[in-house]
Design an enzyme around this catalytic site. Structure first.
Site, PDB file in Angstrom:
ATOM      1  N   ASP A 110       0.816  -1.215   0.000  1.00 39.23           N
ATOM      2  CA  ASP A 110       0.000   0.000   0.000  1.00 39.23           C
ATOM      3  C   ASP A 110       0.848   1.263   0.000  1.00 39.23           C
ATOM      4  O   ASP A 110       1.382   1.665   1.040  1.00 39.23           O
ATOM      5  CB  ASP A 110      -0.899  -0.027   1.254  1.00 39.23           C
ATOM      6  CG  ASP A 110      -1.748   1.217   1.364  1.00 39.23           C
ATOM      7  OD1 ASP A 110      -2.192   1.536   2.489  1.00 39.23           O
ATOM      8  OD2 ASP A 110      -1.950   1.883   0.335  1.00 39.23           O
ATOM      9  N   ASP A 294      -1.823   5.585  -5.387  1.00 41.47           N
ATOM     10  CA  ASP A 294      -2.150   4.742  -4.233  1.00 41.47           C
ATOM     11  C   ASP A 294      -2.515   3.311  -4.610  1.00 41.47           C
ATOM     12  O   ASP A 294      -3.643   3.025  -5.026  1.00 41.47           O
ATOM     13  CB  ASP A 294      -3.322   5.393  -3.470  1.00 41.47           C
ATOM     14  CG  ASP A 294      -3.666   4.604  -2.227  1.00 41.47           C
ATOM     15  OD1 ASP A 294      -4.676   4.933  -1.582  1.00 41.47           O
ATOM     16  OD2 ASP A 294      -2.925   3.644  -1.899  1.00 41.47           O
TER      17      ASP A 294
HETATM   18  C1  LIG Z   1      -7.921  -5.071   3.958  1.00 42.23           C
HETATM   19  C2  LIG Z   1      -8.777  -4.015   3.277  1.00 42.23           C
HETATM   20  S1  LIG Z   1     -10.174  -3.759   4.285  1.00 42.23           S
HETATM   21  C3  LIG Z   1     -11.127  -3.323   3.066  1.00 42.23           C
HETATM   22  N1  LIG Z   1     -11.258  -4.179   2.088  1.00 42.23           N
HETATM   23  N2  LIG Z   1     -11.676  -2.143   3.123  1.00 42.23           N
HETATM   24  C4  LIG Z   1      -7.988  -2.764   3.105  1.00 42.23           C
HETATM   25  C5  LIG Z   1      -8.191  -1.646   3.905  1.00 42.23           C
HETATM   26  C6  LIG Z   1      -7.432  -0.534   3.710  1.00 42.23           C
HETATM   27  C7  LIG Z   1      -6.458  -0.551   2.717  1.00 42.23           C
HETATM   28 CL1  LIG Z   1      -5.475   0.842   2.485  1.00 42.23          CL
HETATM   29  C8  LIG Z   1      -6.264  -1.645   1.918  1.00 42.23           C
HETATM   30  C9  LIG Z   1      -7.050  -2.760   2.120  1.00 42.23           C
HETATM   31  C1  LIG Z   2      -5.024   6.963   1.178  1.00 37.87           C
HETATM   32  C2  LIG Z   2      -6.152   5.995   1.063  1.00 37.87           C
HETATM   33  S1  LIG Z   2      -6.008   4.753   2.340  1.00 37.87           S
HETATM   34  C3  LIG Z   2      -4.613   3.928   1.933  1.00 37.87           C
HETATM   35  N1  LIG Z   2      -4.268   3.674   0.704  1.00 37.87           N
HETATM   36  N2  LIG Z   2      -3.893   3.481   2.952  1.00 37.87           N
HETATM   37  C4  LIG Z   2      -7.475   6.615   1.259  1.00 37.87           C
HETATM   38  C5  LIG Z   2      -7.617   7.756   2.028  1.00 37.87           C
HETATM   39  C6  LIG Z   2      -8.879   8.264   2.211  1.00 37.87           C
HETATM   40  C7  LIG Z   2      -9.967   7.617   1.614  1.00 37.87           C
HETATM   41 CL1  LIG Z   2     -11.565   8.245   1.853  1.00 37.87          CL
HETATM   42  C8  LIG Z   2      -9.826   6.473   0.859  1.00 37.87           C
HETATM   43  C9  LIG Z   2      -8.564   5.972   0.679  1.00 37.87           C
END
Ligand SMILES: C[C@@H](SC(=N)N)c1ccc(Cl)cc1
Ligand SMILES: C[C@@H](SC(=N)N)c1ccc(Cl)cc1
Length: 404
Positions: A110, A294
Site C-alpha cells: 500500500d 495509491d
Molecule cells: C484489507 C482491506 S479492508 C477493506 N477491504 N476495506 C484494506 C483496507 C485498507 C487498505 Cl489501504 C487496503 C485494504
Molecule cells: C489513502 C487511502 S487509504 C490507503 N491507501 N492506505 C485513502 C484515504 C482516504 C480515503 Cl476516503 C480512501 C482511501
C-alpha cells in the site's frame, strides 16, 4: 608449415578482423580495441591489483578500501509477483517472508500508508480465523520492540492496532534484517472478513508511520540504501499477475516513455500533479489534478467536475444512492480516460473503468471512476495504476509514469 604470422593473418582474415594486417613477410600488425563503457574506475582497487600483481605488501587500510567499494557495488534488487485478489481487482496480494524459518504471509502493498502490520498469534482467534498469521515466538530472529504500539485507520474506516516486533523481512528475494513488524491485537470487521490478506506492507513515506513512542521505517525505506537504486516500480494488471520491482526499472514492462514529475511525500503519500485530462482520446485540457498514487485503493477517485465530464459521455450512467456511486449498463462501451503527467500521457482504456456488476448477475455495473468529494484528496488508485508502469523514485523524490 605456416609461420605464426601467416596463421595469424589467415585466422584474423577469417574472423573479419584483418583491419590493417601485413602482407606475407611484414613484421607489424594492428587490431581494433574498444573500451568497456560500464567500467567505473576506483583508485584503491587499481592500486590493490597492481600491488597484488607484483607481490607488493598490501595494507589493511587498502584491503578495507577495496572491500568497501565492493560492498557498495553489489547489485541489490528484489522482484515480487503480485496478484489481484478477485476478478474485480479489488486489491493486490504479494507474498512476504517474515522471520526464521520463513513464515510466508500474503500482504496488501500500500503506497498510501507506511505501516507493515500483520495478523499474528496475538490477534484474537475469532478475528484471525481463515487468515495466515505470524508467530514471533516461532522465529529465532524475532525481537519484541519493548514499549512500542501502533494504531491505524484507513480511508474506508477500516482499522487495526497492536504491538511491535523486529524481524527479518524478505520481499522478492531482498531481505531487511531488522524490520518493524507490527503485530495486530485488534482488527476491524473489514479486515476480519478480508481473509485473502494477512495485513498490509506500507510503501508510503516514513512520516506516515503510526508506531509510538518512536515511528518506525517502512520496509522499502530500510532497503533503499542497499538497493542498486533507491526506487521501486509497480506493474499492476487486470486479472493477471503483475510485479513490484525494487532497485531497478524493467522498461520492457512499458510501451511508452517514462514521464517524471516531482513527488510530495510530506503527508506520507506519493503526491503529484497531473497537468490535464481528456475523455475518449480527445486532446488533453489544462485542468491540473493534484492527487496521490495509491496501490492500496481500488478505484480512481477524482473531483466531481472531472467525474461528470467523463460520465456525460456514458449514455446509461446515473448516480445510484444505494450504491453510493455512479452506475451504468454493463453492456455500454465506456470511453477511455487520459491524464497528462511528466510530459507524457497515460490513457486508461474504458474496459478498465467498467469494473463489476453492482451484485452478482446484475446487468448494472459500478464505475471504476468515482467522486473524491467526500475524501478531500484525489486518489489515482489501482484503476489508474493498471494502465501504467509506475516508478516510485525515493532517491529523486519523483514519480515516473509510462503507458503500458
Ligand atoms: C484489507 C482491506 S479492508 C477493506 N477491504 N476495506 C484494506 C483496507 C485498507 C487498505 Cl489501504 C487496503 C485494504
Ligand atoms: C489513502 C487511502 S487509504 C490507503 N491507501 N492506505 C485513502 C484515504 C482516504 C480515503 Cl476516503 C480512501 C482511501
Amino acid at each position: 608449415m605456416q609461420t605464426f604470422g601467416a596463421f595469424l593473418v589467415s585466422f584474423l582474415a577469417a574472423s573479419g578482423l584483418a583491419a590493417a594486417l601485413p602482407a606475407e613477410g611484414q613484421k607489424t600488425a594492428s587490431i581494433e580495441v574498444s573500451y568497456n563503457k560500464h567500467y567505473v574506475p576506483h583508485g584503491p582497487t587499481a592500486l590493490f591489483k597492481a600491488k597484488r600483481k607484483y607481490n607488493a605488501p598490501i595494507s589493511e587500510k587498502l584491503h578495507a578500501a577495496v572491500a568497501a567499494k565492493k560492498a557498495l557495488t553489489k547489485r541489490q534488487t528484489g522482484s515480487a509477483n503480485t496478484n489481484p485478489s478477485d476478478s474485480a481487482d479489488d486489491e493486490y496480494i504479494t507474498n512476504v517472508s517474515i522471520g526464521t524459518p520463513a513464515q510466508v504471509l500474503p500482504l496488501d502493498f500500500d503506497t498510501g500508508s507506511s505501516d507493515l502490520w500483520v495478523f499474528s498469534s496475538e490477534t484474537p482467534k475469532s478475528s484471525a480465523s481463515g487468515h495466515v498469521t505470524y508467530s514471533p515466538s516461532k522465529s529465532s530472529t524475532a525481537k519484541k520492540l519493548s514499549g512500542a504500539s501502533w494504531s491505524i485507520t484507513y480511508g474506508d474506516h477500516s482499522s487495526s492496532s497492536g504491538d511491535v516486533y523486529t524481524d527479518k523481512v524478505t520481499v522478492g528475494g531482498f531481505s531487511v534484517s531488522s524490520q518493524a513488524v507490527e503485530s495486530a491485537t485488534k482488527v476491524s470487521t473489514q479486515f476480519v472478513q478480508d481473509t485473502v490478506i494477512s495485513g498490509l506492507l506500507g510503501l508510503g513515506f516514513d512520516v506516515g508511520n503510526t508506531v509510538k513512542p518512536r515511528a518506525q521505517k517502512t520496509w522499502f525505506s530500510n532497503a533503499a540504501n542497499s538497493l542498486a537504486q533507491p526506487l521501486f516500480t509497480a506493474d499492476l494488471k487486470h486479472q493477471q499477475t503483475g510485479s513490484y520491482n525494487f532497485g531497478f526499472i524493467d522498461t520492457t514492462l512499458a510501451k511508452g516513455p517514462i514521464g517524471y514529475t516531482p513527488a510530495d511525500g510530506s503527508e506520507g503519500y506519493w503526491g503529484f500533479t497531473a497537468t490535464g485530462y481528456s475523455v475518449g482520446g480527445a486532446k488533453l485540457n489544462r485542468n491540473s489534478i493534484t492527487g496521490i498514487a495509491d496501490t492500496g485503493t481500488t478505484l480512481l477517485l477524482l473531483d466531481d467536475d472531472v467525474v461528470n465530464a467523463y460520465y456525460n459521455n456514458v449514455e446509461s450512467a446515473q448516480y445510484d444512492d444505494s450504491q453510493q456511486g455512479v452506475v451504468f449498463d454493463c453492456s455500454e462501451d465506456l470511453p477511455s480516460f487520459s491524464f497528462g503527467v511528466g510530459g507524457t500521457t497515460i490513457t486508461i482504456p474504458g474496459s478498465l473503468i467498467n469494473l463489476t456488476p453492482v451484485s452478482d448477475g446484475s446487468s448494472t455495473c459500478f464505475g471504476g471512476l468515482q467522486s473524491s468529494a467526500d475524501i478531500g484528496i484525489n486518489i489515482f488508485g489501482d484503476v489508474a495504476l493498471k494502465a501504467a508502469l509506475v516508478v516510485f523514485d525515493l532517491g529523486n523524490e519523483r514519480l515516473g509514469w509510462a503507458q503500458k
